[in-house]
Motif scaffolding. Structure first.
Motif, PDB file in Angstrom:
ATOM      1  N   LEU A 157      38.545  39.467  39.144  1.00  0.00           N
ATOM      2  CA  LEU A 157      39.003  38.237  38.484  1.00  0.00           C
ATOM      3  C   LEU A 157      38.792  37.020  39.370  1.00  0.00           C
ATOM      4  CD1 LEU A 157      42.281  39.412  36.753  1.00  0.00           C
ATOM      5  CD2 LEU A 157      40.213  38.579  35.629  1.00  0.00           C
ATOM      6  N   SER A 158      39.035  37.196  40.660  1.00  0.00           N
ATOM      7  CA  SER A 158      38.832  36.107  41.601  1.00  0.00           C
ATOM      8  C   SER A 158      37.365  35.675  41.603  1.00  0.00           C
ATOM      9  CB  SER A 158      39.266  36.553  42.997  1.00  0.00           C
ATOM     10  OG  SER A 158      39.110  35.519  43.918  1.00  0.00           O
ATOM     11  N   GLN A 159      36.461  36.642  41.565  1.00  0.00           N
ATOM     12  CA  GLN A 159      35.032  36.330  41.518  1.00  0.00           C
ATOM     13  C   GLN A 159      34.675  35.628  40.200  1.00  0.00           C
ATOM     14  OE1 GLN A 159      32.762  36.668  43.922  1.00  0.00           O
ATOM     15  NE2 GLN A 159      31.218  35.746  42.598  1.00  0.00           N
ATOM     16  N   TRP A 160      35.225  36.117  39.092  1.00  0.00           N
ATOM     17  CA  TRP A 160      34.960  35.487  37.794  1.00  0.00           C
ATOM     18  C   TRP A 160      35.453  34.041  37.784  1.00  0.00           C
ATOM     19  CZ3 TRP A 160      38.213  33.429  34.065  1.00  0.00           C
ATOM     20  CH2 TRP A 160      37.588  33.052  32.882  1.00  0.00           C
ATOM     21  N   GLN A 212      44.696  29.515  30.506  1.00  0.00           N
ATOM     22  CA  GLN A 212      44.469  30.091  29.175  1.00  0.00           C
ATOM     23  C   GLN A 212      43.169  30.880  29.150  1.00  0.00           C
ATOM     24  OE1 GLN A 212      44.550  26.614  26.755  1.00  0.00           O
ATOM     25  NE2 GLN A 212      46.793  26.495  26.703  1.00  0.00           N
ATOM     26  N   ALA A 213      42.149  30.391  29.821  1.00  0.00           N
ATOM     27  CA  ALA A 213      40.868  31.104  29.879  1.00  0.00           C
ATOM     28  C   ALA A 213      41.024  32.418  30.631  1.00  0.00           C
ATOM     29  CB  ALA A 213      39.811  30.229  30.553  1.00  0.00           C
ATOM     30  N   ILE A 214      41.821  32.410  31.695  1.00  0.00           N
ATOM     31  CA  ILE A 214      42.061  33.641  32.457  1.00  0.00           C
ATOM     32  C   ILE A 214      42.805  34.646  31.596  1.00  0.00           C
ATOM     33  CG2 ILE A 214      43.277  34.609  34.451  1.00  0.00           C
ATOM     34  CD1 ILE A 214      42.691  31.886  35.850  1.00  0.00           C
ATOM     35  N   VAL A 215      43.821  34.191  30.879  1.00  0.00           N
ATOM     36  CA  VAL A 215      44.583  35.085  30.004  1.00  0.00           C
ATOM     37  C   VAL A 215      43.680  35.685  28.936  1.00  0.00           C
ATOM     38  CG1 VAL A 215      46.412  35.171  28.258  1.00  0.00           C
ATOM     39  CG2 VAL A 215      46.815  34.006  30.433  1.00  0.00           C
ATOM     40  N   ARG A 216      42.842  34.854  28.324  1.00  0.00           N
ATOM     41  CA  ARG A 216      41.909  35.367  27.311  1.00  0.00           C
ATOM     42  C   ARG A 216      40.957  36.405  27.905  1.00  0.00           C
ATOM     43  NH1 ARG A 216      41.767  29.942  25.733  1.00  0.00           N
ATOM     44  NH2 ARG A 216      39.782  29.660  26.814  1.00  0.00           N
ATOM     45  N   MET A 217      40.481  36.137  29.111  1.00  0.00           N
ATOM     46  CA  MET A 217      39.553  37.071  29.760  1.00  0.00           C
ATOM     47  C   MET A 217      40.245  38.392  30.073  1.00  0.00           C
ATOM     48  SD  MET A 217      36.539  37.755  30.716  1.00  0.00           S
ATOM     49  CE  MET A 217      35.638  36.247  30.729  1.00  0.00           C
ATOM     50  N   ILE A 218      41.475  38.340  30.533  1.00  0.00           N
ATOM     51  CA  ILE A 218      42.218  39.565  30.844  1.00  0.00           C
ATOM     52  C   ILE A 218      42.493  40.341  29.568  1.00  0.00           C
ATOM     53  CG2 ILE A 218      44.438  40.462  31.655  1.00  0.00           C
ATOM     54  CD1 ILE A 218      44.417  38.133  33.696  1.00  0.00           C
ATOM     55  N   GLU A 219      42.935  39.656  28.526  1.00  0.00           N
ATOM     56  CA  GLU A 219      43.266  40.327  27.268  1.00  0.00           C
ATOM     57  C   GLU A 219      42.041  40.935  26.600  1.00  0.00           C
ATOM     58  OE1 GLU A 219      45.365  37.357  25.051  1.00  0.00           O
ATOM     59  OE2 GLU A 219      47.251  37.765  26.084  1.00  0.00           O
ATOM     60  N   SER A 220      40.899  40.277  26.697  1.00  0.00           N
ATOM     61  CA  SER A 220      39.693  40.817  26.068  1.00  0.00           C
ATOM     62  C   SER A 220      39.080  41.937  26.896  1.00  0.00           C
ATOM     63  CB  SER A 220      38.666  39.707  25.839  1.00  0.00           C
ATOM     64  OG  SER A 220      38.179  39.226  27.077  1.00  0.00           O
ATOM     65  N   PRO A 269      36.934  43.341  30.498  1.00  0.00           N
ATOM     66  CA  PRO A 269      35.564  43.089  30.936  1.00  0.00           C
ATOM     67  C   PRO A 269      34.548  43.805  30.055  1.00  0.00           C
ATOM     68  CG  PRO A 269      36.562  44.761  32.312  1.00  0.00           C
ATOM     69  CD  PRO A 269      37.642  44.263  31.376  1.00  0.00           C
ATOM     70  N   ILE A 270      33.355  43.281  30.030  1.00  0.00           N
ATOM     71  CA  ILE A 270      32.235  43.925  29.349  1.00  0.00           C
ATOM     72  C   ILE A 270      31.374  44.509  30.468  1.00  0.00           C
ATOM     73  CG2 ILE A 270      30.222  43.576  27.862  1.00  0.00           C
ATOM     74  CD1 ILE A 270      31.773  41.106  26.734  1.00  0.00           C
ATOM     75  N   PRO A 271      31.340  45.835  30.593  1.00  0.00           N
ATOM     76  CA  PRO A 271      30.653  46.449  31.734  1.00  0.00           C
ATOM     77  C   PRO A 271      29.223  45.955  31.950  1.00  0.00           C
ATOM     78  CG  PRO A 271      31.895  48.106  30.562  1.00  0.00           C
ATOM     79  CD  PRO A 271      31.965  46.845  29.739  1.00  0.00           C
ATOM     80  N   ALA A 272      28.467  45.776  30.887  1.00  0.00           N
ATOM     81  CA  ALA A 272      27.075  45.342  31.028  1.00  0.00           C
ATOM     82  C   ALA A 272      26.974  43.919  31.572  1.00  0.00           C
ATOM     83  CB  ALA A 272      26.369  45.435  29.680  1.00  0.00           C
ATOM     84  N   ILE A 273      27.971  43.093  31.289  1.00  0.00           N
ATOM     85  CA  ILE A 273      27.940  41.693  31.733  1.00  0.00           C
ATOM     86  C   ILE A 273      28.666  41.516  33.062  1.00  0.00           C
ATOM     87  CG2 ILE A 273      28.710  39.341  31.203  1.00  0.00           C
ATOM     88  CD1 ILE A 273      28.334  40.053  28.243  1.00  0.00           C
ATOM     89  N   HIS A 274      29.889  42.062  33.132  1.00  0.00           N
ATOM     90  CA  HIS A 274      30.728  41.839  34.303  1.00  0.00           C
ATOM     91  C   HIS A 274      30.548  42.890  35.398  1.00  0.00           C
ATOM     92  CE1 HIS A 274      32.948  39.816  30.941  1.00  0.00           C
ATOM     93  NE2 HIS A 274      32.701  38.826  31.757  1.00  0.00           N
ATOM     94  N   GLY A 275      29.955  44.024  35.058  1.00  0.00           N
ATOM     95  CA  GLY A 275      29.705  45.055  36.056  1.00  0.00           C
ATOM     96  C   GLY A 275      30.923  45.884  36.430  1.00  0.00           C
ATOM     97  N   VAL A 276      32.010  45.743  35.680  1.00  0.00           N
ATOM     98  CA  VAL A 276      33.226  46.527  35.937  1.00  0.00           C
ATOM     99  C   VAL A 276      33.778  47.033  34.614  1.00  0.00           C
ATOM    100  CG1 VAL A 276      33.841  45.277  38.048  1.00  0.00           C
ATOM    101  CG2 VAL A 276      34.712  44.473  35.876  1.00  0.00           C
TER     102      VAL A 276
END
Length: 75
Positions: free
Chosen positions: A29-32, A4-12, A14-21
């Motif tokens: 995603l694997s790194q996250w 569920q956390a992965i789905v939420r992260m995919i749907e929202s 990435p935030i470039p400033a935080i995630h760098g992508v």
């Protein structure tokens, strides 16, 4: 819970400033997942799981079911 956390992260997305992508790739995603849960997941495994989750959710999506019914009737 982790799925569920992965789905939420995919749907929202990435935030470039935080995630760098600017878009999620399997390697990102694997790194996250590793940083969040300390679980190592191969890209192939992650790809297979994401496809399975998408397939499972699309089976219960009424819009997709209506499209499928319309396609069968049109054929």
């Amino acid at each position: 819970m982790q799925r569920q956390a992965i789905v939420r992260m995919i749907e929202s997305g990435p935030i470039p400033a935080i995630h760098g992508v600017v878009r999620w790739r399997l390697i990102d995603l694997s790194q996250w997942i590793y940083e969040e849960f300390r679980i190592t997941v191969a890209k192939q495994t992650l790809s297979r799981e994401l496809r399975a989750m998408a397939t499972a959710s699309s089976r219960h999506d009424p819009a997709i079911m209506r499209k499928a019914e319309g396609a069968i009737e049109g054929f």
